[in-house]
Design a protein around this motif. Structure first.
Motif, PDB file in Angstrom:
ATOM      1  N   UNK A   1       0.812  -1.215   0.000  1.00 20.80           N
ATOM      2  CA  UNK A   1       0.000   0.000   0.000  1.00 20.80           C
ATOM      3  C   UNK A   1       0.846   1.265   0.000  1.00 20.80           C
ATOM      4  N   UNK A   2       2.090   1.152   0.447  1.00 20.75           N
ATOM      5  CA  UNK A   2       2.964   2.316   0.431  1.00 20.75           C
ATOM      6  C   UNK A   2       3.328   2.722  -0.997  1.00 20.75           C
ATOM      7  N   UNK A   3       3.230   1.787  -1.938  1.00 19.97           N
ATOM      8  CA  UNK A   3       3.551   2.093  -3.334  1.00 19.97           C
ATOM      9  C   UNK A   3       2.520   3.049  -3.938  1.00 19.97           C
ATOM     10  N   UNK A   4       1.216   2.723  -3.889  1.00 21.76           N
ATOM     11  CA  UNK A   4       0.234   3.703  -4.413  1.00 21.76           C
ATOM     12  C   UNK A   4       0.262   5.021  -3.647  1.00 21.76           C
ATOM     13  N   UNK A   5       0.600   4.980  -2.345  1.00 23.55           N
ATOM     14  CA  UNK A   5       0.701   6.226  -1.582  1.00 23.55           C
ATOM     15  C   UNK A   5       1.809   7.107  -2.147  1.00 23.55           C
ATOM     16  N   UNK A   6       2.930   6.481  -2.501  1.00 30.07           N
ATOM     17  CA  UNK A   6       4.044   7.239  -3.079  1.00 30.07           C
ATOM     18  C   UNK A   6       3.684   7.769  -4.466  1.00 30.07           C
ATOM     19  N   UNK A   7       2.980   6.935  -5.255  1.00 27.50           N
ATOM     20  CA  UNK A   7       2.558   7.365  -6.593  1.00 27.50           C
ATOM     21  C   UNK A   7       1.601   8.553  -6.497  1.00 27.50           C
ATOM     22  N   UNK A   8       0.647   8.467  -5.578  1.00 30.16           N
ATOM     23  CA  UNK A   8      -0.296   9.568  -5.374  1.00 30.16           C
ATOM     24  C   UNK A   8       0.434  10.853  -5.006  1.00 30.16           C
ATOM     25  N   UNK A   9       1.439  10.726  -4.136  1.00 34.85           N
ATOM     26  CA  UNK A   9       2.196  11.902  -3.716  1.00 34.85           C
ATOM     27  C   UNK A   9       2.930  12.541  -4.888  1.00 34.85           C
ATOM     28  N   UNK A  10       3.498  11.707  -5.764  1.00 36.21           N
ATOM     29  CA  UNK A  10       4.221  12.226  -6.931  1.00 36.21           C
ATOM     30  C   UNK A  10       3.267  12.915  -7.895  1.00 36.21           C
ATOM     31  N   UNK A  11       2.138  12.264  -8.191  1.00 29.90           N
ATOM     32  CA  UNK A  11       1.160  12.835  -9.127  1.00 29.90           C
ATOM     33  C   UNK A  11       0.604  14.146  -8.576  1.00 29.90           C
TER      34      UNK A  11
END
Length: 228
Positions: free
Chosen positions: A145-155
């Motif tokens: 779940x930390x992966x989509x959290x990081x992607x969301x932060x970048x976007x």
């Protein structure tokens, strides 16, 4: 020697408290300056609910609205950055909150089981292995779940600076690129350092065409028959 150590410890503690106080004070000051600048710009350009600039989380709606207005008035494009920014901001905050609560729950559960075993002096390698095995799937889920959290932060960050660039272009197009670059660099040192440049832009409309009151579209409604 003990007196010297106590004095040094006191000095170190006082320095830490002072540093934390200064850091928190700087964060509050940066937030106020950014909110003031966005509120001033939005109110002057007659964007609806400019006071949202003062409210955490939803203040990105005003940033996106200023960007959307600029794109529509100048380029006749409907971008809806306000909706994207607000959605991404809420999504990443919610996901980070879930991850944090879940991680704290796992940590407390492991500590309680460990202390319970230790109180009976029965904590063995087999018990440690069992504890880790019980929470292995949870740990893996947290990692995934930390992966989509990081992607969301970048976007979110990309959209945020795109909208901020539109604010700079609408206010001071001659310096907009410099403001953006300095904002990116400054944000590495102090979060929210772009407040310097939003404050410089808050009284300017150099990149905006003259307003036509009679034919102006409502800013928070989708224009009809426009290019997306």
């Amino acid at each position: 020697m003990d007196a010297i150590r106590e004095m040094m410890a006191g000095i170190l503690e006082a320095g830490t408290v002072s540093l934390n106080f200064a850091s928190n004070g700087l964060g509050v000051l940066v937030y106020i300056l950014n909110a003031w600048a966005l509120y001033t710009i939005a109110k002057r350009r007659e964007i609806k609910k400019p006071w949202l600039a003062w409210i955490p989380v939803v203040n990105v709606w005003i940033l996106g609205s200023v960007s959307d207005q600029y794109q529509y008035v100048v380029n006749r494009k409907v971008k809806n950055k306000r909706k994207v920014l607000l959605g991404l901001n809420i999504a990443q905050i919610a996901l980070c909150a879930i991850l944090l609560i879940w991680a704290i729950w796992v940590l407390i559960d492991v500590l309680m089981l460990s202390f319970g075993a230790l109180s009976n002096f029965q904590l063995t390698d087999a018990m440690i292995y069992t504890l880790l095995q019980e929470h292995l799937m949870t740990i893996l889920m947290l990692a995934l779940l930390s992966i989509p959290a990081a992607v969301l932060a970048v976007v979110y960050t990309v959209y945020f600076y795109m909208a901020l660039y539109d604010v700079f272009r609408s206010s001071d197009p001659g310096n907009s690129t410099m403001y953006l670059v300095l904002s990116l660099v400054g944000n590495v040192v102090v979060e929210g350092a772009y407040c310097i440049f939003t404050m410089l832009c808050k009284e300017k409309d150099l990149g905006m065409p003259p307003r036509k009151k009679a034919t102006e579209e409502p800013l928070d409604e989708e224009p009809e028959n426009t290019e997306v």
